[in-house]
Design a protein around this motif. Structure first.
Motif, mmCIF file in Angstrom:
data_model
loop_
_atom_site.group_PDB
_atom_site.id
_atom_site.type_symbol
_atom_site.label_atom_id
_atom_site.label_comp_id
_atom_site.label_asym_id
_atom_site.label_seq_id
_atom_site.Cartn_x
_atom_site.Cartn_y
_atom_site.Cartn_z
ATOM 1 N N THR A 85 0.836 -1.207 0.000
ATOM 2 C CA THR A 85 0.000 0.000 0.000
ATOM 3 C C THR A 85 0.873 1.259 0.000
ATOM 4 N N ILE A 86 0.228 2.362 -0.312
ATOM 5 C CA ILE A 86 0.928 3.651 -0.352
ATOM 6 C C ILE A 86 0.474 4.473 0.852
ATOM 7 N N ASP A 87 1.405 5.091 1.545
ATOM 8 C CA ASP A 87 1.040 5.974 2.657
ATOM 9 C C ASP A 87 2.045 7.131 2.688
ATOM 10 N N TYR A 88 1.738 8.132 3.488
ATOM 11 C CA TYR A 88 2.707 9.191 3.700
ATOM 12 C C TYR A 88 3.781 8.693 4.663
ATOM 13 N N ALA A 89 4.995 9.168 4.478
ATOM 14 C CA ALA A 89 6.064 8.832 5.420
ATOM 15 C C ALA A 89 5.831 9.564 6.741
ATOM 16 N N TRP A 90 6.621 9.216 7.754
ATOM 17 C CA TRP A 90 6.586 9.863 9.063
ATOM 18 C C TRP A 90 7.914 10.559 9.268
ATOM 19 N N SER A 91 7.905 11.628 10.006
ATOM 20 C CA SER A 91 9.198 12.302 10.172
ATOM 21 C C SER A 91 9.430 12.831 11.578
ATOM 22 N N THR A 92 10.696 13.079 11.868
ATOM 23 C CA THR A 92 11.086 13.696 13.136
ATOM 24 C C THR A 92 12.107 14.783 12.801
ATOM 25 N N SER A 93 12.330 15.676 13.744
ATOM 26 C CA SER A 93 13.456 16.594 13.592
ATOM 27 C C SER A 93 14.000 16.911 14.974
ATOM 28 N N TYR A 94 15.270 17.225 15.039
ATOM 29 C CA TYR A 94 15.863 17.574 16.342
ATOM 30 C C TYR A 94 17.018 18.534 16.160
ATOM 31 N N GLY A 95 17.102 19.474 17.091
ATOM 32 C CA GLY A 95 18.062 20.556 16.911
ATOM 33 C C GLY A 95 18.867 20.908 18.145
ATOM 34 N N ILE A 96 20.065 21.376 17.866
ATOM 35 C CA ILE A 96 20.970 21.926 18.886
ATOM 36 C C ILE A 96 21.562 23.183 18.267
ATOM 37 N N SER A 97 21.741 24.230 19.087
ATOM 38 C CA SER A 97 22.197 25.514 18.538
ATOM 39 C C SER A 97 23.473 26.004 19.201
ATOM 40 N N ASP A 98 23.850 27.235 18.869
ATOM 41 C CA ASP A 98 24.949 27.952 19.524
ATOM 42 C C ASP A 98 24.890 27.848 21.042
ATOM 43 N N ARG A 99 23.688 27.654 21.539
ATOM 44 C CA ARG A 99 23.528 27.597 22.996
ATOM 45 C C ARG A 99 24.387 26.520 23.640
ATOM 46 N N ILE A 100 24.746 25.492 22.870
ATOM 47 C CA ILE A 100 25.575 24.446 23.449
ATOM 48 C C ILE A 100 26.951 25.019 23.824
ATOM 49 N N VAL A 101 27.455 25.940 23.013
ATOM 50 C CA VAL A 101 28.741 26.561 23.344
ATOM 51 C C VAL A 101 28.550 27.543 24.498
ATOM 52 N N ALA A 102 27.456 28.291 24.452
ATOM 53 C CA ALA A 102 27.147 29.226 25.545
ATOM 54 C C ALA A 102 27.101 28.480 26.875
ATOM 55 N N THR A 103 26.477 27.316 26.874
ATOM 56 C CA THR A 103 26.295 26.569 28.109
ATOM 57 C C THR A 103 27.621 26.030 28.626
ATOM 58 N N LEU A 104 28.418 25.510 27.720
ATOM 59 C CA LEU A 104 29.760 25.042 28.078
ATOM 60 C C LEU A 104 30.539 26.113 28.828
ATOM 61 N N ILE A 105 30.476 27.323 28.267
ATOM 62 C CA ILE A 105 31.196 28.450 28.858
ATOM 63 C C ILE A 105 30.596 28.785 30.210
ATOM 64 N N ALA A 106 29.260 28.798 30.263
ATOM 65 C CA ALA A 106 28.560 29.237 31.470
ATOM 66 C C ALA A 106 28.718 28.241 32.620
ATOM 67 N N VAL A 107 28.544 26.969 32.359
ATOM 68 C CA VAL A 107 28.514 26.027 33.492
ATOM 69 C C VAL A 107 29.906 25.699 34.014
ATOM 70 N N HIS A 108 30.921 25.822 33.162
ATOM 71 C CA HIS A 108 32.259 25.455 33.625
ATOM 72 C C HIS A 108 33.124 26.652 34.033
ATOM 73 N N GLY A 109 32.777 27.845 33.578
ATOM 74 C CA GLY A 109 33.636 29.006 33.814
ATOM 75 C C GLY A 109 33.725 29.429 35.272
ATOM 76 N N ASP A 110 34.694 30.310 35.575
ATOM 77 C CA ASP A 110 34.792 30.861 36.933
ATOM 78 C C ASP A 110 35.209 32.326 36.858
ATOM 79 N N ASP A 111 35.500 32.916 38.016
ATOM 80 C CA ASP A 111 35.787 34.350 38.028
ATOM 81 C C ASP A 111 37.004 34.740 37.200
ATOM 82 N N ARG A 112 37.900 33.782 36.967
ATOM 83 C CA ARG A 112 39.079 34.126 36.156
ATOM 84 C C ARG A 112 38.812 34.028 34.663
#
Lengths: 485, 485
Positions: free
Chosen positions: B252-279
């Protein structure tokens, strides 16, 4: 789409090119509903990636630093360098609305990034001590081309624009950078087996905003010439417009000097065009997503077929350990013959055909994509020599491309002769020239060909006893003429 | 810019973040004259590159193929999925002119690429045999944000948008893909030491055009929550709009199914934010452009200084042979103390301080950026153990970030209590919930907090004897609440 033969010297090249892009799943073009914009498919994306790695390597080696700039330019920035905006004005896409609001300032999709990087450098650099600075970016640029668009060759979104921007404390240092850029580009094109001539573009065809432009041109299989790289000495045109003031060694303040140089998607187009044949792509091992494809030939019984499969896996393992990108085509629904056709189309440099005979003799039978030559040798020898074989393939491909290119270079004394040579065999013809702008423009007009420019100063040119075909004065150089894309 | 302390729990984090982006030369923001668009500088670009390598690795491992799609979308394409366009309509930048001409069809700068890839897949895929297909792209997307923009966190040009798009022959297979995507994202964030909670977003906050949305949220040092990744089950919404019809196994013929998933610049922002310190920055060795910086301490005389320099070069050589990214800071115009400060700011994981004493004892003195701990050990031991030291640094950084994160998770029974907990220590608070849309919306409204959603079904939730604070009915799950970016 029916497979067209490539037939150099006919319009068939263009059909062949479209065919190979589609069938080898490189670049989907003409089906997305915006003219001049296409999609890099997985196989093409990988080729592009390996090409970019080579570009990055040679730039990084010479101290270039990769950055990423915004894609939009405020209108008043684009207008700051007057020659520049005049050159691009009717080619710029304009963003005028954000959501339902009209923007206060129109934003241009960048056609190139001089007017983005230069004002940033004004903030980053204050002193000659920080110079030279060499930046580059790889990303999309946009040009609203009015000429007929062509996949990878003339696009409205150029998705692979490598643009370098460098800043210097003197005219001479910028000029030294132009030479460095030329050397880098030579290495890149040489590595990829792309032949070229380097010309200084005529005054009337330099980059908008440049003092002068040096260009790399190659010849495609239809005999037409494609510009594949340019290097611009920008003088102080942009640094003045964006006030990049620096302190010099003697304490005085002056504007910095800049250069820019670019390579686009055309580098991939050229790779495909100059090396391909009637069966499809022919890829250099250095940029092939799959360097060796293994086709197991099923034996007459299950047990022997199993032996073939085991043998094939062992070969894969050993090649992978030597850093080779290798793939076993285990599809059951298609014949070995179909697979040969398929991987030839995709340009895989080495194909292994492994059946029971190879297992029993501990050999491999391999076919080179570039020569279609078939050989059977000891497995051990093959594994040991694989990188040597890759070298041989690359050298053969480079030589072949160079030979084709050289056959298409010619000289002429008169405009008629020049035109005839181009009609006969395409390529590039050199014609003596007195050096005057006026005669140059008339040569272009009367020949109906495009002036590529003149050889660089360090290139020897034989113009003894030659005269300009327009004014009859002694020739001071030659002009290069061609039909161009 | 004066150095602000990071002072968790105060508005200082935001200042600290801007300071570190500028001083460590990561991302130039707020000086280019278009709001919400910045420049990745060389050092930041390298960090971004190493992060992208990690993302690519985990996607490629699971058979995702990288592609590159056009940046522009014709208006009628964007309008094909009605929920989708409603969600993005007032956030889209429109290109209306090419050169001096008005375009026939308005073109949107892509805010995401579902409406580009789906029509292409309709051309590429005809049968369940070709499925699943998993594509991804890394590039720019544009959103005309009306909220206050923040560098890397809320941009109008998101220059680092990794979006995956997958296609399937059944609802269940798309659901399996959602799980696979969650596992991939876990690996990515775990590798980077970024703690997260995974929530199913409430109905009223899912992606425009999705059946449901799963999100990864982290907590920044100011206690506010940042969405760092999302995974969407798109059902057949897009495949119907773009007519991706496939033949199923039963013919039979049917429409396919789809997903999407994203990650943005925020991953770099978070790296900097969660690991950084006063120096300044504190970088994980795996993504540090320079992993070991060597500071030679000049000796009292020329000859001894020469010995230091030779020793230092030998160390560099040996580290480089072990694949370590190492740099010797040989600047003469600044003191060693200045260099310490400088490289701490840039987050280099290991600093070597090498003077005559180290040369004579054949030792190294090294300082860990994460703990600022100083040690002197035998050179040979250091070289042998360098990758072990990197491991230790990474584990310590991950643990520290996780500890901070866990301290900011809390539970509450009433809306007042929830609000108080967030006031006290920020982070995320869980509150019992009956499961009705109406109560969910009222919880959001009355608390003044943002509903992140509910835990995934496979996560255990302790709701014994708990009641919904709105209707008093038995709780069926919890709602997660937070102040968000």
């Amino acid at each position: 789409m029916k497979k067209p033969t490539r037939e150099r010297w006919s319009s068939k090249f263009s059909e062949w090119f479209d065919w190979v892009l589609e069938k080898a799943e490189i670049y989907d073009y003409g089906r997305y509903p915006i003219k001049g914009m296409g999609i890099w498919r997985p196989y093409g994306f990988k080729i592009r990636k390996y090409v970019l790695n080579i570009i990055r390597k040679y730039l990084d080696e010479k101290g270039h630093e990769e950055i990423l700039l915004p894609l939009l330019i405020p209108e008043y920035y684009l207008r700051k360098e007057s020659e520049h905006v005049r050159g691009f004005e009717d080619q710029v896409y304009w963003v005028t609305h954000g959501g339902l609001e009209e923007l206060d300032v129109k934003l241009a999709l960048r056609p190139t990034s001089e007017t983005i990087i230069t004002p940033m450098v004004a903030l980053w650099v204050q002193s000659y001590k920080q110079l030279p600075k060499k930046y580059y970016q790889i990303g999309s640029i946009f040009r609203y081309e009015t000429k007929a668009t062509r996949p990878m060759i003339r696009l409205r979104e150029v998705t692979t624009f490598k643009e370098a921007h460098t800043f210097h404390d003197s005219f001479e240092d910028a000029e030294r950078q132009v030479s460095e850029a030329i050397e880098i580009y030579k290495k890149i094109f040489d590595t990829l087996g792309i032949p070229y001539l380097i010309s200084q573009r005529p005054e009337w065809d330099k980059f908008a905003g440049a003092l002068y432009t040096i260009a790399f041109d190659t010849i495609l299989p239809d005999g037409k010439v494609l510009q594949i790289g340019t290097v611009h000495h920008l003088g102080q045109n942009f640094t003045k417009a964006f006030e990049v003031r620096i302190q010099l060694k003697d304490g005085t303040i002056d504007y910095a000097w800049s250069t820019s140089y670019g390579i686009s998607d055309r580098i991939v187009a050229t790779l495909i065009a100059v090396h391909g044949d009637d069966r499809g792509l022919v890829l250099l091992p250095s940029i092939a997503p799959i360097q060796v494809v293994i086709i197991p030939i099923p034996a007459k019984n299950e047990e022997d077929t199993k032996r073939v499969v085991e043998y094939v896996r062992k070969i894969k393992q050993e090649l992978a350990e030597r850093g080779v990108r290798v793939f076993i085509d285990e599809r059951r629904e298609v014949t070995p013959g179909y697979k040969y056709y398929d991987w030839e189309l995709r340009g895989v440099p080495i194909r292994l055909e492994i059946g029971l005979r190879e297992v029993e003799n501990n050999t491999v039978t391999y076919v080179r994509r570039d020569t279609l030559e078939k050989k059977t040798i000891e497995l051990e020898e093959f594994i040991d020599k694989i990188h040597e074989i890759f070298q041989e393939v690359e050298e053969n491909m480079r030589e072949r491309a160079k030979k084709y290119f050289k056959e298409r270079l010619s000289r002429a004394d008169t405009i008629d002769e020049a035109r005839r040579k181009i009609e006969e065999k395409g390529g590039i013809v050199e014609i003596p020239w007195c050096g005057s702008l006026e005669c140059g423009l008339r040569i272009e007009e009367e020949s109906g060909l495009r002036v590529l420019g003149t050889p660089l100063l360090n290139e020897e040119v034989d113009i003894k006893d030659k005269r300009c075909p327009i004014c009859g004065n002694t020739a001071r150089s030659v002009l290069r003429l061609a039909k161009t894309y």
